[in-house]
Motif scaffolding. Structure first.
Motif, PDB file in Angstrom:
ATOM      1  N   LYS A   1      20.537 -64.577 -23.228  1.00  0.00           N
ATOM      2  CA  LYS A   1      19.974 -63.450 -22.704  1.00  0.00           C
ATOM      3  C   LYS A   1      19.480 -62.472 -23.738  1.00  0.00           C
ATOM      4  CE  LYS A   1      22.899 -61.879 -19.898  1.00  0.00           C
ATOM      5  NZ  LYS A   1      24.042 -62.706 -20.005  1.00  0.00           N
ATOM      6  N   SER A   2      20.520 -61.955 -24.585  1.00  0.00           N
ATOM      7  CA  SER A   2      20.273 -61.339 -25.809  1.00  0.00           C
ATOM      8  C   SER A   2      19.580 -61.853 -27.030  1.00  0.00           C
ATOM      9  CB  SER A   2      21.603 -60.836 -26.197  1.00  0.00           C
ATOM     10  OG  SER A   2      22.396 -59.880 -25.307  1.00  0.00           O
ATOM     11  N   THR A   3      19.775 -63.086 -26.861  1.00  0.00           N
ATOM     12  CA  THR A   3      19.249 -63.978 -28.146  1.00  0.00           C
ATOM     13  C   THR A   3      17.506 -63.940 -27.759  1.00  0.00           C
ATOM     14  OG1 THR A   3      20.866 -65.238 -28.293  1.00  0.00           O
ATOM     15  CG2 THR A   3      18.935 -65.892 -29.260  1.00  0.00           C
TER      16      THR A   3
ATOM     17  N   GLY B   1      15.592 -53.612 -22.458  1.00  0.00           N
ATOM     18  CA  GLY B   1      16.881 -53.160 -22.092  1.00  0.00           C
ATOM     19  C   GLY B   1      17.796 -54.306 -22.460  1.00  0.00           C
ATOM     20  N   ASP B   2      18.982 -54.016 -23.267  1.00  0.00           N
ATOM     21  CA  ASP B   2      20.004 -54.767 -23.081  1.00  0.00           C
ATOM     22  C   ASP B   2      21.136 -54.345 -22.577  1.00  0.00           C
ATOM     23  OD1 ASP B   2      21.604 -57.130 -23.658  1.00  0.00           O
ATOM     24  OD2 ASP B   2      21.377 -57.361 -25.487  1.00  0.00           O
ATOM     25  N   GLU B   3      21.346 -54.770 -21.127  1.00  0.00           N
ATOM     26  CA  GLU B   3      22.388 -54.098 -20.371  1.00  0.00           C
ATOM     27  C   GLU B   3      22.580 -52.646 -20.495  1.00  0.00           C
ATOM     28  OE1 GLU B   3      25.938 -56.002 -20.543  1.00  0.00           O
ATOM     29  OE2 GLU B   3      25.249 -58.083 -21.722  1.00  0.00           O
ATOM     30  N   PRO B   4      21.331 -51.777 -20.409  1.00  0.00           N
ATOM     31  CA  PRO B   4      21.381 -50.288 -20.459  1.00  0.00           C
ATOM     32  C   PRO B   4      22.218 -49.570 -19.607  1.00  0.00           C
ATOM     33  CG  PRO B   4      19.360 -51.245 -19.157  1.00  0.00           C
ATOM     34  CD  PRO B   4      20.140 -52.543 -19.793  1.00  0.00           C
TER      35      PRO B   4
HETATM   36 MG   LIG Z   1      23.976 -59.933 -24.476  1.00  0.00          MG
END
Ligand SMILES: [Mg+2]
Ligand SMILES: Nc1ncnc2c1ncn2[C@@H]1O[C@H](COP(=O)(O)OP(=O)(O)OP(=O)(O)O)[C@@H](O)[C@H]1O
Lengths: 234, 379
Positions: free
Chosen positions: A57-59, A178-181
């Motif tokens: 996901k982050s990638t 947003g990455d896990e905001p």
């Molecule tokens: Mg991640």
């Protein structure tokens, strides 16, 4: 989808991801994070991205933000193929088009809330006065005008994240990522953040992509996508 | 806020560390300013002295005396206008560690040769009338709180005993490099007190034909080659430069110390910047995420290190400059000692170089930093 009605306000295709693949090579071994990812995001959409840890996901988010480069495939944002830009152009493009919200807020501890929000504007040609106006508007949206002179260390986690959101929207970017905001916040603060993101979407028509592990958080978006074992499903 | 505001904010992050690093730069550049001024002052001293005056000293070395009888023979040398002579007197006033120069001079011919000795109080006439009269440099007058007309007693060293003098004139050198901490008195006084034991330490010649100084000097040395007192004749400037070369090793030492200090400070400053950047990797990644380019990040880090060294260097040089303004702790040993503008400019250039070099590695690291891996590491 919890808000089916909103989809009708969505406009043109803003982001086009084609045959995206990210493969890490370590020695002879290839770690395929994902392959053949295709995705379209329309203007004004508010999307959630869920999936197990390590699924990429982050990638995906980082590639979309122009922070990481794919192994193959293309990403076109608002007609510009960012996967073909060099580092310098990409940095300039980021400052114009991307608002990034981090899990751990990532405010600069030596700067006040207002100064943190002002950071992205230092790269623009705005005057000091204009910057100040933008900063106060952004802080107004997140409801923190009274905390503008506070340092991050003097703010709660939820407040820091609101400053982080103000920083992400202050330059009026094309997309907010947003990455896990809400990943580091308690339920109440997390709800405030989600309320804010929802407002950015409905009131300001912002295009938002948010990675989350929390199904309740994902429900606030118009649609949820899932990433699992290298496959993205919508 | 501005980009420079960001640099300031980062400097203030760890005030103690910034201040300590800057202080070490201040000390280093104070030292640099002082040490380099020793060299510049010596260099300047070697250019002092007339090309028109010849000094005749003993070929055996400056501590050997010459026969009085040389005076008449020198006077008859073609091209020589007048002859004076002088000798050292190694006395001290109250404190044996407090050194200043005293010359016993053949005043009636010596003083007219030295227009540098500009009398500003008292008069040469009064001095000439009194056997124990003395002409004192304005610097000495101030240093010891003496007054015109005062009787002062020096203790002799190699001419033992108490020596009384009356201050009859005060001079302020028309060229500061001549020095204003010199005492002049009558050669005759020295001669009589020692019972005629003393002879001239050196002769000073004024020439009719300064352009022929080289030939005249060579002729004199040839003439006295086989006498009881062989001579070494040179222009006063060359003579002074000879003293300076005695300090030559000091110049080398000074250079070596300066270089060592420079590198020590380089490591201190570089270490500070490395630490500053290492603890800030996440923040640099955030800046890049916001769209700060590699060049901007590079510049921010470099500006920080340059600010530390240039500010520290400036303060250190300023300190050295003010510490050695006018009369100072070192001007008795090195007349005219002071930090020149050239030294300050050179120091600032070095401080700039120091900042660039010590900031280069962390700045390059910051510019090359991969946002994704940096954020992964921090989170
Ligand atoms: Mg991640
Ligand atoms: N530099 C790298 N070298 C090799 N593999 C890497 C590297 N960076 C990331 N990966 C791998 O890529 C995969 C995807 O990582 P990513 O951070 O995108 O996952 P994620 O879905 O965001 O996980 P999480 O929910 O825990 O944040 C992981 O398996 C990770 O180990």
């Amino acid at each position: 989808m919890s808000h089916p009605s909103k989809a009708s306000t969505n406009g043109k295709v803003l982001v086009e991801i084609r045959d995206l693949a990210k493969v890490y090579r370590r020695g002879g071994e290839a770690i395929r994070v994902f392959e053949n990812v295709n995705l379209e995001i329309r203007q004004g959409e508010f999307l959630a991205l869920m999936g197990p840890s390590g699924s990429g996901k982050s990638t995906l988010l980082n590639i979309l933000a122009g922070l990481d480069t794919p192994t193959s495939g293309s990403v076109v944002v608002d007609g510009q193929e960012i996967t073909r830009m060099n580092g310098k152009r990409l940095a300039a493009w980021r400052s114009n088009h991307i608002g990034f919200i981090f899990q751990f807020y990532n405010l600069l501890p030596v700067l006040t809330a207002a100064q943190n929000v002002e950071l992205p504007l230092l790269l623009t040609s705005l005057s000091k006065k204009q910057r100040r106006e933008h900063v106060m508007t952004a802080l107004g949206i997140v409801g923190l005008t009274d905390r503008s002179e506070h340092f991050p260390g003097q703010l709660s986690g939820g407040q820091q994240q609101r400053v982080g959101i103000a920083r992400a929207v202050v330059s009026d970017p094309t997309i907010i990522l947003g990455d896990e905001p809400t990943g580091d916040l308690d339920a109440a603060s997390g709800k405030e953040i989600l309320d804010l993101l929802e407002r950015l979407s409905t009131e300001f028509g912002k295009t938002i992509l948010m990675v989350t592990h929390d199904a309740h958080a994902a429900e606030r978006a118009q649609a949820t996508m899932h990433m699992d074992k290298g496959v993205l499903s919508r | 806020m501005t980009l420079s505001g960001l640099v300031w904010a980062n400097l203030r992050r760890n005030k103690k560390r910034t201040v300590l690093t800057m202080l070490s730069v201040v000390v280093a550049f104070f030292l640099f300013g002082t040490l380099r001024s020793v060299i510049t002052t010596l260099d300047k001293a070697s250019e002092v002295g007339s090309e028109g005056r010849l000094i005749v000293s003993s070929a055996s070395g400056i501590t050997f005396l010459l026969p009085q009888a040389h005076a008449n023979r020198l006077q008859s040398v073609d091209g020589v206008k007048s002859v004076a002579w002088a000798n050292w007197f190694g006395g001290y006033y109250q404190n044996p560690n407090d050194f200043f120069a005293q010359f016993a001079i053949k005043a009636d011919t010596y003083l007219p040769m030295y227009p540098e000795i500009a009398i500003t109080a008292g008069s040469v006439d009064e001095f000439m009338r009194e056997r124990t009269g003395a002409i004192i440099g304005a610097g000495l007058i101030k240093k010891y709180g003496w007054q015109l007309g005062q009787k002062v007693t020096l203790k002799g060293t190699f001419m033992p005993g108490d020596w009384e003098f009356n201050i009859r004139a005060v001079y302020t050198p028309s060229d500061p490099a001549f020095g204003d901490e010199i005492m002049l008195f009558h050669y005759e006084y020295l001669y009589e007190r020692t019972g005629g034991e003393i002879t001239p330490g050196w002769f000073v010649l004024e020439l009719n034909r300064p352009d022929r100084a080289g030939d005249i000097a060579a002729g004199i040395d040839a003439q006295f080659k086989n006498s009881v007192g062989p001579t070494k004749t040179q222009t006063e400037r060359a003579w002074n430069a000879g003293f300076v070369t005695m300090w030559g090793n000091i110049g080398f030492l000074v250079g070596a110390i300066g270089t060592a200090v420079f590198f020590a400070i380089l490591f201190v400053a570089a270490n500070t910047m490395m630490m500053a950047v290492r603890e800030r990797i996440g923040e640099i990644a955030v800046l890049k995420t916001l769209g700060f380019g590699n060049g901007t990040v590079f510049g921010l880090v470099l500006a920080e290190s340059v600010l530390i060294t240039v500010l520290g260097g400036f303060l250190g040089l300023l300190l050295a400059r003010t510490a050695f303004l006018g009369r100072n702790a070192l001007s008795a040993f090195f007349p005219g000692f002071g930090v020149t503008g050239g030294t300050i400019i050179l120091g600032l250039v070095m401080a700039l170089a120091l900042g660039l070099v010590s900031g280069a590695v962390p700045a390059i690291q910051s510019a090359r930093l991969s946002v994704v891996s940096a954020l992964r590491r921090v989170a």
